[in-house]
Design a protein around this motif. Structure first.
Motif, PDB file in Angstrom:
ATOM      1  N   UNK A 284      33.275  47.590  -4.534  1.00 28.33           N
ATOM      2  CA  UNK A 284      32.084  46.941  -6.012  1.00 28.33           C
ATOM      3  C   UNK A 284      32.699  47.981  -7.132  1.00 28.33           C
ATOM      4  N   UNK A 285      32.688  49.500  -6.796  1.00 28.76           N
ATOM      5  CA  UNK A 285      32.408  50.415  -8.111  1.00 28.76           C
ATOM      6  C   UNK A 285      34.005  50.853  -8.094  1.00 28.76           C
ATOM      7  N   UNK A 286      35.343  50.425  -7.563  1.00 31.04           N
ATOM      8  CA  UNK A 286      36.125  49.922  -8.185  1.00 31.04           C
ATOM      9  C   UNK A 286      36.709  49.108  -9.286  1.00 31.04           C
ATOM     10  N   UNK A 287      36.193  48.764  -9.196  1.00 28.06           N
ATOM     11  CA  UNK A 287      35.871  46.780  -9.784  1.00 28.06           C
ATOM     12  C   UNK A 287      34.789  47.249 -11.571  1.00 28.06           C
ATOM     13  N   UNK A 288      33.813  47.803 -11.101  1.00 26.30           N
ATOM     14  CA  UNK A 288      32.782  48.273 -12.225  1.00 26.30           C
ATOM     15  C   UNK A 288      33.965  49.079 -12.650  1.00 26.30           C
ATOM     16  N   UNK A 289      34.317  49.993 -12.741  1.00 26.35           N
ATOM     17  CA  UNK A 289      35.652  51.266 -13.509  1.00 26.35           C
ATOM     18  C   UNK A 289      35.970  50.593 -13.522  1.00 26.35           C
ATOM     19  N   UNK A 290      37.058  49.747 -13.124  1.00 28.91           N
ATOM     20  CA  UNK A 290      37.957  48.695 -13.524  1.00 28.91           C
ATOM     21  C   UNK A 290      37.394  48.469 -15.124  1.00 28.91           C
ATOM     22  N   UNK A 291      36.777  47.949 -15.076  1.00 27.72           N
ATOM     23  CA  UNK A 291      36.194  46.573 -16.061  1.00 27.72           C
ATOM     24  C   UNK A 291      35.714  47.436 -17.288  1.00 27.72           C
ATOM     25  N   UNK A 292      34.825  48.655 -17.220  1.00 24.45           N
ATOM     26  CA  UNK A 292      33.934  49.746 -17.430  1.00 24.45           C
ATOM     27  C   UNK A 292      34.311  50.779 -18.014  1.00 24.45           C
TER      28      UNK A 292
END
Ligand SMILES: [Zn+2]
Length: 329
Positions: A284-292
């Motif tokens: 989920x943190x990977x996803x956040x860093x990808x999107x933001x």
């Protein structure tokens, strides 16, 4: 109102991610012009130190509107110095919400500009008797801990002194609905969201420029879930997108245009969806860093992961009874 609030880990949460990095006293940046007569004093969130929120300064024919007053004296001083250099008096302070990094300078503003009026939601009253009172007790306990350094303790004493101001932090005028106002000669729309980031979150839209001061409804490098009802927060973001703003100033982080705000929503809702799934928190943190990612420099990734770990454990994936503790019952 929130009888089961547990602020115990808040301070640790904000600081832990940077535990291996020495506390820094940051250089305060200069005010940035966002539109004619509208300026941003950026809040600093340095490793090892509690943050200041962004402050937005709007000049009208009747003086200045200051949206959020910061926490540390350096931040408040920057607002006051800027106003003094430009001329005119602060006529109105609008607090986006009651967190200390947004209301902490209220008393300093009042001391320098005794005629100003403070506009905010009523939520701080309950917070002073609940969340902030509990937080103060934790700070007091930490002052007795020999393992905590003097620089951290100075920060704790600063927060305790702010909480002890009590009524000095509270509004003169309560924002209880969304409507138009004329403040300091400027036409603004002030909105209220309830039980989103806090029990009462206020935003301000300047009609002439289209600049929207969103407070902590938008925060970077991560959403701050400490006192939030995540689902209602997401719904509030959808309503913000309907406002006719041109530039959005978050509570923490850089100015966003409309397209960037839409991307922020993708990142926010993606994070909530991932938290609700059984995917590992690190993914989920990977996803956040990808999107933001455009707003989070690589040097900050480790700290961001630490903050998200904390929010997953204490909020987004806390036991069910705790998870909705800031949502209306
Ligand atoms: Zn904040």
């Amino acid at each position: 109102m929130h009888p089961r609030q547990r602020p115990r880990f808040v301070l640790a949460g904000l600081l832990c991610a940077a535990a291996s990095i020495a506390a820094q006293t940051p250089t305060v940046p200069q005010a940035q012009t966002i539109a004619p007569h509208i300026h941003l004093v950026s809040g600093v969130f340095a490793p090892g130190r509690q943050p200041d929120g962004n402050s937005v300064l709007l000049r009208g024919s009747g003086g200045w509107i200051v949206v959020d007053t910061g926490r540390h004296a350096e931040h408040s001083a920057q607002i006051l110095d800027f106003v003094q250099a430009q001329g005119g008096a602060v006529a109105a302070v609008v607090n986006s919400h009651w967190h200390l990094d947004h209301v902490g300078g209220n008393a300093r503003m009042r001391a320098a500009h005794p005629d100003l009026r403070v506009y905010a939601s009523a939520a701080i009253e309950q917070a002073l008797g609940g969340w902030l009172a509990n937080y103060r007790k934790q700070l007091e306990a930490m002052l007795a801990n020999p393992d905590i350094g003097e620089q951290d303790k100075a920060g704790f004493r600063g927060d305790m002194a702010l909480i002890d101001l009590g009524p000095g932090l509270q509004p003169d005028v309560t924002i209880s609905s969304t409507r138009n106002w004329t403040l300091a000669g400027r036409r603004v729309r002030i909105g209220l969201e309830t039980d989103a980031v806090t029990a009462g979150d206020v935003w301000l839209l300047d009609k002439k420029s289209g600049v929207l001061a969103a407070g902590d409804l938008v925060t970077l490098p991560v959403p701050f879930f400490d006192t939030a009802c995540p689902a209602r927060w997401s719904a509030a973001l959808a309503r913000l997108e309907e406002l006719p703003f041109t530039k959005l100033i978050p509570g923490h982080g850089p100015v966003l245009d409309r397209e960037q705000f839409a991307q922020y929503r993708v990142a926010f809702d993606g994070l909530l969806a991932c938290a609700a799934s059984d995917r590992p928190a690190a993914e989920c943190a990977d996803g956040w860093l990808a999107n933001a990612g455009q707003w989070v420099p690589a040097s900050d990734h480790q700290r961001v992961r630490g903050m998200l770990d904390y929010y997953f454990e204490q909020h987004l994936r806390a036991p069910e009874a705790q998870r909705g503790r800031f949502c209306p019952r």
